[in-house]
Scaffold this active site. Structure first.
Site, short mmCIF file in Angstrom:
data_model
loop_
_atom_site.label_atom_id
_atom_site.label_comp_id
_atom_site.label_asym_id
_atom_site.label_seq_id
_atom_site.Cartn_x
_atom_site.Cartn_y
_atom_site.Cartn_z
N CYS A 342 17.97 -34.66 12.21
CA CYS A 342 17.49 -36.03 12.40
C CYS A 342 16.52 -36.07 13.58
O CYS A 342 16.94 -36.14 14.74
CB CYS A 342 18.67 -36.98 12.65
SG CYS A 342 18.13 -38.70 12.90
N CYS A 345 16.89 -39.18 15.89
CA CYS A 345 18.06 -39.18 16.77
C CYS A 345 17.90 -38.19 17.92
O CYS A 345 18.09 -38.53 19.09
CB CYS A 345 19.32 -38.84 15.98
SG CYS A 345 19.69 -39.96 14.63
N ASP A 346 17.59 -36.95 17.55
CA ASP A 346 17.68 -35.86 18.52
C ASP A 346 16.35 -35.51 19.18
O ASP A 346 16.33 -34.77 20.17
CB ASP A 346 18.24 -34.61 17.83
CG ASP A 346 19.62 -34.86 17.25
OD1 ASP A 346 20.34 -35.72 17.81
OD2 ASP A 346 19.98 -34.21 16.25
#
Length: 529
Positions: A342, A345-346
């Site tokens: 992701c 997200c990361d």
């Protein structure tokens, strides 16, 4: 800090606060502390029940602030600015600390209150992570409900030295009493189930006592939710068993092609799906992973990982799909240690570092474009001889100075030092030569894999592992239907999954009215008596 529109909206929410909320801030002279002080001042101005004071405990993260209420033992802290996706977490924390009742099943609330032990949680999040709020909000609520639960939500991008020291390379990452507790999206039910060791056995016992369903839906994504609603509207006994309600939609960032809704986000849509299902008489069984399908003449049985079984006259399989993995040496060993799936997200955790994106379709190219604005360099690796993304995306990607594009390249191994990713090797498919790329992160974007392994040998599957269905959603097994991304229906889109779920449910109902209802077995008759 907050614009006038946001202040107006927040003020309306804060009118629901019924008891005093005390905010204690730990700040210094830095710019982030100044932003935090401005944010907290704006909040205090909107409610006469909220007060702010500055006080720094020894060892406290700076900047940070805690929420509590006089007479209530609550330990709930935000380290950093809870903006972006986490602003909702802040609003909910203010309401719940202020006595506003949470929208959680009463049984779950009682389960949290009954937890025996001292639990100190730390959650590392990023403001761009759509998976993080569920975890932060769940642990915040647990801290409000149970004085033995303490929670600190930490903005990983702001506390980069701490993230590096703990080698946090994926968000959300949750620590419990100093040890890694979990990574990735978790709801309150899942967190409590990991703490309450007897929960699985109680669930299995309760499921074993349930009467036969008319329609049992396996999966809680768009297809499964729609199927459940259409079945329940027919007035027949309906159940939904899902590993996580919402399915892969929970991992989706922006949704801009859901007709009549110009823009929404996956978690918001997933919550709306579950809320809609709960408006009907549907038995929802969350955190339940199906492991075996047992066809029968009149009744189909589904067995679950907790040892329980459910029986139903018809079953709708809507188990969806998951991110496809590279399946190369080192991938499993370094998952969440540099290997990620992701980028939204990361990505912030890799600021200033070198990363690779595996996959040249729309998802891969979009990920590379996004990451190029955060990291020092992106290497995009595509197996095919050319990128498969839309031309407009390819033009944008090729205009970026810190991106290298490799085509006809097959990733062969993920390299690491035992703790985190240090690089990868790939084969030039034209020459056979093996090359090494030194980097700190690898984002895999190579498509989807249907969640159907447990159905092999029972229903017909395509060479790709998709459930073969006809125009009515019927599988090769009478009384068993399927819908959504786990099937052979082309184009894996939310709007298509919704329609397929409705079709499968209507087909299941048609099957029911065309077949005679079997007599209840003796055990079920005893339970009903």
């Amino acid at each position: 800090m907050l614009d006038s529109a946001m202040k107006t909206q927040l003020k309306a929410y804060l009118e629901r606060v019924v008891r005093p909320v005390e905010i204690t801030a730990a700040v210094d002279g830095g710019p982030k502390s100044k932003e935090m002080s401005e944010l907290l001042a704006d909040i205090a101005e909107l409610s006469d029940k909220i007060t702010v004071r500055e006080h720094q405990e020894p060892g406290a993260r700076v900047p940070s602030f805690s929420l509590s209420s006089p007479g209530h033992d609550i330990s709930l802290t935000f380290a950093g600015l809870p903006m972006g996706h986490e602003f909702t977490s802040l609003v909910l924390a203010l309401l719940q600390v202020g006595g506003y009742p949470p929208k959680v099943e009463e049984a779950v609330i009682e389960q949290v209150k009954a937890l025996d032990g001292d639990f100190v949680f730390e959650t590392y999040f990023s403001q761009s992570c759509q998976n993080c709020p569920d975890v932060v909000q769940a642990l915040n609520l647990m801290a409000v409900l149970n004085p033995r639960v303490k929670h600190v939500a930490v903005d990983g991008a702001l506390f980069q030295a701490e993230v590096d020291a703990r080698q946090v390379m994926s968000v959300p990452t949750v620590y419990l009493n100093g040890e890694v507790f979990g990574q990735g999206r978790m709801g309150i039910e899942e967190i409590v189930a990991k703490l309450d060791t007897g929960a699985a056995a109680r669930d299995a016992k309760r499921m074993g006592e349930m009467n036969r369903f008319d329609v049992l839906v396996v999966g809680g994504g768009p297809a499964g939710a729609t199927a459940a609603i259409y079945a329940a509207r027919k007035g027949i006994r309906t159940g939904v068993a899902a590993e996580r309600f919402g399915g892969q939609v929970l991992d989706t960032m922006a949704i801009e092609n859901f007709i009549s809704v110009p823009y929404t986000e996956g978690p918001k849509l997933a919550a709306a799906l579950e809320q809609h299902v709960r408006e009907y008489e549907v038995e929802i069984l969350n955190l339940q992973r199906a492991v075996k399908l047992v066809p029968g003449k009149d009744v189909v049985e589904v067995e679950f990982a907790n040892g329980a079984s459910l029986r139903s006259r018809t079953v709708i399989l809507a188990t969806g799909a998951r991110w496809r993995q590279m399946n190369v040496p080192g991938e499993d060993a370094y998952r969440n240690k540099g290997v990620a799936y992701c980028p939204h997200c990361d990505g912030p955790l890799f600021k200033g570092k070198r990363v690779a994106v595996i996959g040249g379709g729309n998802s891969g190219v979009e990920a590379a474009i996004d990451l190029a604005g955060i990291v020092s360099h992106v290497t995009l690796i595509e197996f095919d001889s050319q990128l498969r993304a839309d031309d407009v995306l390819q033009r944008k990607l090729k205009s970026l100075a810190n991106v290298t594009i490799l085509t006809s390249a097959r990733t062969t191994e993920v390299l690491g030092d035992g703790q985190k990713v240090s690089g990868l090797t790939y084969e030039n498919r034209n020459t056979g030569d093996i090359h090494t790329v030194e980097l700190e992160g690898i984002f895999v974007q190579i498509g989807l894999l249907p969640n159907t392994e447990w159905l092999k040998g029972v229903v017909d599957l395509s060479p790709r592992g998709e459930i073969v269905v006809d125009a009515h959603g019927q599988t090769s097994v009478p009384g068993v239907f399927a819908a959504g991304d786990c099937t052979t229906v082309p184009y894996k889109q939310i709007v298509i999954a919704l329609g397929e779920g409705a079709k499968a449910s209507l087909s299941a109902f048609d099957h029911l009215i065309r077949t005679s209802a079997p007599a209840e077995d003796k055990e079920a008759a005893v339970r009903a008596a």
